[in-house]
Design a protein around this motif. Structure first.
Motif, PDB file in Angstrom:
ATOM      1  N   ARG A 231     -19.728  20.438  39.052  1.00 58.01           N
ATOM      2  CA  ARG A 231     -18.364  20.317  39.554  1.00 58.01           C
ATOM      3  C   ARG A 231     -17.380  20.742  38.476  1.00 58.01           C
ATOM      4  O   ARG A 231     -16.367  21.382  38.745  1.00 58.01           O
ATOM      5  N   PHE A 232     -17.723  20.319  37.241  1.00 58.88           N
ATOM      6  CA  PHE A 232     -16.827  20.697  36.156  1.00 58.88           C
ATOM      7  C   PHE A 232     -16.777  22.218  35.963  1.00 58.88           C
ATOM      8  O   PHE A 232     -15.703  22.817  35.797  1.00 58.88           O
ATOM      9  N   ILE A 237     -13.677  27.499  37.158  1.00 54.87           N
ATOM     10  CA  ILE A 237     -13.684  28.910  37.609  1.00 54.87           C
ATOM     11  C   ILE A 237     -12.298  29.222  38.194  1.00 54.87           C
ATOM     12  O   ILE A 237     -11.781  28.516  39.060  1.00 54.87           O
ATOM     13  N   THR A 238     -11.658  30.312  37.763  1.00 55.01           N
ATOM     14  CA  THR A 238     -10.329  30.752  38.264  1.00 55.01           C
ATOM     15  C   THR A 238     -10.549  31.814  39.281  1.00 55.01           C
ATOM     16  O   THR A 238     -11.401  32.694  39.114  1.00 55.01           O
TER      17      THR A 238
END
Length: 239
Positions: A231-232, A237-238
């Protein structure tokens, strides 16, 4: 011969001397043929005594001396006593007092001898009877002692049998108790082994359960950490 002799005695008692003498002669002849020495001497004496009663002293002396001469070869004290007494009576009746006295002395000696023999025989008979009764008493006592010994032996035998039976029963009881004790010990040992086996199984199961829990916990904690990291990472992620 005995019948002739009895007939002679009967006719003598009836004072029929001729008939008595005839039967005496027949008895003597028959006893002589039969070689019956004692009977022959007795008949000679009877004939002499009969002739004395008939006062035929010379003939009587002949028969009595013949009987006395026969007694030298065949010593018969009882018959000798009778012959000597009849001779003493004969000599007394004929006035031969010296000869009568001598014959009477001889008669007395034989009579005393017979009396002594009778006394000795009686004493011997009494002694034999005493010894016999003594031996019988000893035998009776021995029989009683043997019976008592037999009874004691029987009692001892029965006691030994009873002791043997008791001993056998004790051995049987001991063997049964020992077998029961061994079975109990074996049962206790089996129970101990079973308890150890159950404890081992319990320990194994608990160990496996703990291992599963640890693995499950590790899986749970690892997956959670991976999801958090994931999840982190996704959040970083952009577009």
């Amino acid at each position: 011969a005995m019948a002739y002799n009895n007939l002679a005695e009967y006719y003598t008692s009836q004072n029929q001397f001729a008939q008595a003498a005839s039967f005496n002669e027949k008895a003597m002849a028959l006893r002589l043929r039969l070689n019956d020495k004692q009977g022959y001497i007795s008949s000679l004496n009877n004939q002499g005594n009969l002739l004395i009663k008939e006062k035929k002293f010379a003939a009587a002396e002949k028969y009595l001396l013949t009987a006395l001469d026969s007694l030298k070869k065949y010593p018969l004290k009882s018959d000798e006593q009778k012959v000597l007494f009849n001779l003493s009576q004969l000599y007394e009746a004929t006035g031969k007092y010296a000869q009568a006295l001598n014959r009477f002395k001889e008669y007395s000696i034989v009579k005393d001898t017979l009396l002594n023999e009778s006394t000795r025989n009686t004493a011997n008979d009494l002694l034999i009877q005493y010894e016999t009764e003594k031996k019988e008493a000893q035998l009776a006592l021995q029989n009683v002692e043997l019976a008592q010994q037999k009874s004691r032996l029987q009692q001892t035998f029965l006691l030994l049998v009873a002791l043997t039976v008791v001993l056998v029963l004790l051995v049987v009881v001991v063997l049964l108790a020992r077998g029961r004790y061994k079975r109990n010990m074996q049962l206790v040992e089996n129970e101990k082994q079973l308890a150890v086996r159950e404890a081992f199984i319990d320990a194994t199961l608990q160990s496996q359960e703990a291992e599963r829990k640890r693995v499950a916990q590790d899986l749970h904690d690892g997956m959670g950490q991976l999801i958090t990291e994931l999840r982190f990472m996704i959040g970083n992620i952009t577009p």
